[in-house]
Design an enzyme around this catalytic site. Sequence first.
Site, short mmCIF file in Angstrom:
data_model
loop_
_atom_site.label_atom_id
_atom_site.label_comp_id
_atom_site.label_asym_id
_atom_site.label_seq_id
_atom_site.Cartn_x
_atom_site.Cartn_y
_atom_site.Cartn_z
N GLU A 91 -29.86 -15.82 -6.69
CA GLU A 91 -29.40 -16.64 -5.56
C GLU A 91 -28.50 -15.82 -4.65
O GLU A 91 -27.31 -15.63 -4.95
CB GLU A 91 -28.64 -17.85 -6.09
CG GLU A 91 -29.38 -18.64 -7.15
CD GLU A 91 -28.44 -19.48 -8.02
OE1 GLU A 91 -27.49 -20.08 -7.48
OE2 GLU A 91 -28.64 -19.51 -9.25
N HIS B 168 -23.35 -27.16 -5.31
CA HIS B 168 -24.61 -27.08 -4.55
C HIS B 168 -24.71 -28.10 -3.42
O HIS B 168 -25.79 -28.62 -3.14
CB HIS B 168 -25.80 -27.22 -5.51
CG HIS B 168 -26.03 -26.01 -6.40
ND1 HIS B 168 -25.56 -24.76 -6.10
CD2 HIS B 168 -26.69 -25.88 -7.60
CE1 HIS B 168 -25.92 -23.90 -7.06
NE2 HIS B 168 -26.60 -24.56 -7.98
N TYR C 285 -36.69 -19.58 -9.01
CA TYR C 285 -36.66 -18.91 -10.32
C TYR C 285 -37.93 -18.05 -10.40
O TYR C 285 -39.04 -18.57 -10.25
CB TYR C 285 -36.71 -19.93 -11.45
CG TYR C 285 -35.55 -20.89 -11.57
CD1 TYR C 285 -35.36 -21.91 -10.64
CD2 TYR C 285 -34.67 -20.82 -12.65
CE1 TYR C 285 -34.33 -22.82 -10.77
CE2 TYR C 285 -33.63 -21.73 -12.79
CZ TYR C 285 -33.47 -22.73 -11.83
OH TYR C 285 -32.44 -23.62 -11.97
N HIS D 19 -32.99 -21.14 -4.21
CA HIS D 19 -32.80 -21.20 -5.66
C HIS D 19 -34.12 -21.01 -6.42
O HIS D 19 -34.36 -21.66 -7.45
CB HIS D 19 -32.16 -22.55 -6.02
CG HIS D 19 -31.33 -22.53 -7.26
ND1 HIS D 19 -31.87 -22.31 -8.50
CD2 HIS D 19 -30.01 -22.72 -7.44
CE1 HIS D 19 -30.89 -22.38 -9.41
NE2 HIS D 19 -29.75 -22.62 -8.79
C1 G6D Z 1 -26.93 -22.74 -10.54
O1 G6D Z 1 -24.90 -21.64 -11.24
C2 G6D Z 1 -25.69 -22.80 -11.33
C3 G6D Z 1 -26.06 -23.13 -12.72
O2 G6D Z 1 -24.88 -23.27 -13.48
C4 G6D Z 1 -26.86 -24.41 -12.69
O3 G6D Z 1 -27.06 -24.90 -13.96
C5 G6D Z 1 -28.15 -24.18 -11.95
O4 G6D Z 1 -27.83 -23.83 -10.65
C6 G6D Z 1 -29.08 -25.35 -11.93
O5 G6D Z 1 -27.37 -21.61 -10.11
#
Ligand code: G6D
Length: 338
Positions: free
Chosen positions: A299, A101, A177, A175
Site C-alpha cells: 500500500e 482507512h 493484494y 489496497h
Molecule cells: C491494512 O494495516 C491494515 C491491516 O491491519 C488491516 O487488517 C488490513 O488493512 C485489512 O492494510
Amino acid sequence: MKYSNTVYGYKDGKEVIEYRLVNNQGNVFRCLNYGAVVTAIEIPDRSGQVENVVLGFDHLKDYIKDSPYFGAIVGRVAGRIKDGRWGELQLTKNEGQNHIHGGNQNFSQVVWDSEMITGADYTGVLFTHTSPADDNGYPGNLKVQVTYYWTNDNCWKMKIKAVTDETTLFNPTNHTYFNLSGNVKRTILDHTLQVSSDTFAETDREKCPTGRLLSVEGTPFDFRKPVRIGHAIHKQPSGYDTPFKLTSGFIQLFDDSSGRKLTIQTDREAVVVFSTTGMNEDYLVAGEKMSSHRGIALETQELPDAVHHPQFQSIVIHPGHTYTCQTEYQFSVEDTLS
Ligand code: G6D
C-alpha cells in the site's frame, strides 16, 4: 487494444460496472466502479500461461459483505489515526478507539462515477467521487479523481488527484493484494520482496505508529536486497503490517516458480506491507478459504498517523491546490531476478 464494460450489480440504487481492458498482448485488467476495485490482472508466466495475480471475488455481494479492501481505493486517509483525533476534530472511531482507512462507507465502499479513456498505448478508466464535508468527521468537500491506465507493456499506472474547499487530510492508497503464482495456486511465501527502505515505523499494540523510525539494519525488516518472504516471516512470525519509509519509491515482488515480476515505482513517502499473516477467514478466494499468506498488500501512501508525528510527511491539503500522486505497477517475466 480492446475494452468492454458490463453491469456487475447494483449498490445504493446505482449501477456497478465492471470494466475489462485488454492490451495489445491480449492481457486483461478488470476493475469496478464500486470502490475503484481492481478485480483481476491476468498476465502470462514464463511458459505463457495467463493467470490472475491479484486477490478478488467473483460477485459484488462478496465485495460488499466480506472484502478486506481487496483491490480497492482506500481513503480519505489510509491506515490508522490514533484515537481518531486531528486537533479538535473527532473522526469516526471504526477500529476500537482508533480511526482506520477513512471510516465507515469510505472510498472502498461507494460507487464512483466512471468513464473509459483511451490513448496511444493504453486504455483506462477515470473514476470520480466527491466526499462531502463532515464525511466521517473530515472537513471540506473533497473532489477525488482516480485514473487507472493499462498499457500495452503490462503496466498498470494509477494517478490520483484531489481538490478541497477547506483544509483537510488526504492520504489515499490502493489496497490490492498480489499473488504472482497465478490464480492463488501457491502462497506468497516463496516470493521474494525488495523494498528501497532504510527505516520502518515502529507501531504499538494497536498497530499505530509510535513516531519512531527504526533502522532496518540487522532486523527482519531489511528488504533492501530481495528476501524470500517465507525466510523473513520465519524471523518475524507475526508477519508484516508495517509502514516502511521509502528512499527511492522502488518496491519489487518476484515469484521464481512462475517467473512473474512486479516492479512498483511510486512518488509516495512510504509503503505499508501487509503480509496477511494470521488472516483466517470464512470467505473463499479462488475457491479456497482465505488464510495466511495467500496474498500480500503493498500500500503506497504517506506514513500513517502523520497528524500526530510532525517528523512524518504532512497529509494536510489546502483549498486552491490540486493534490496529485502516482504509482506504477509494471508486470514482466524474468528467468531469474537480475
Ligand atoms: C491494512 O494495516 C491494515 C491491516 O491491519 C488491516 O487488517 C488490513 O488493512 C485489512 O492494510
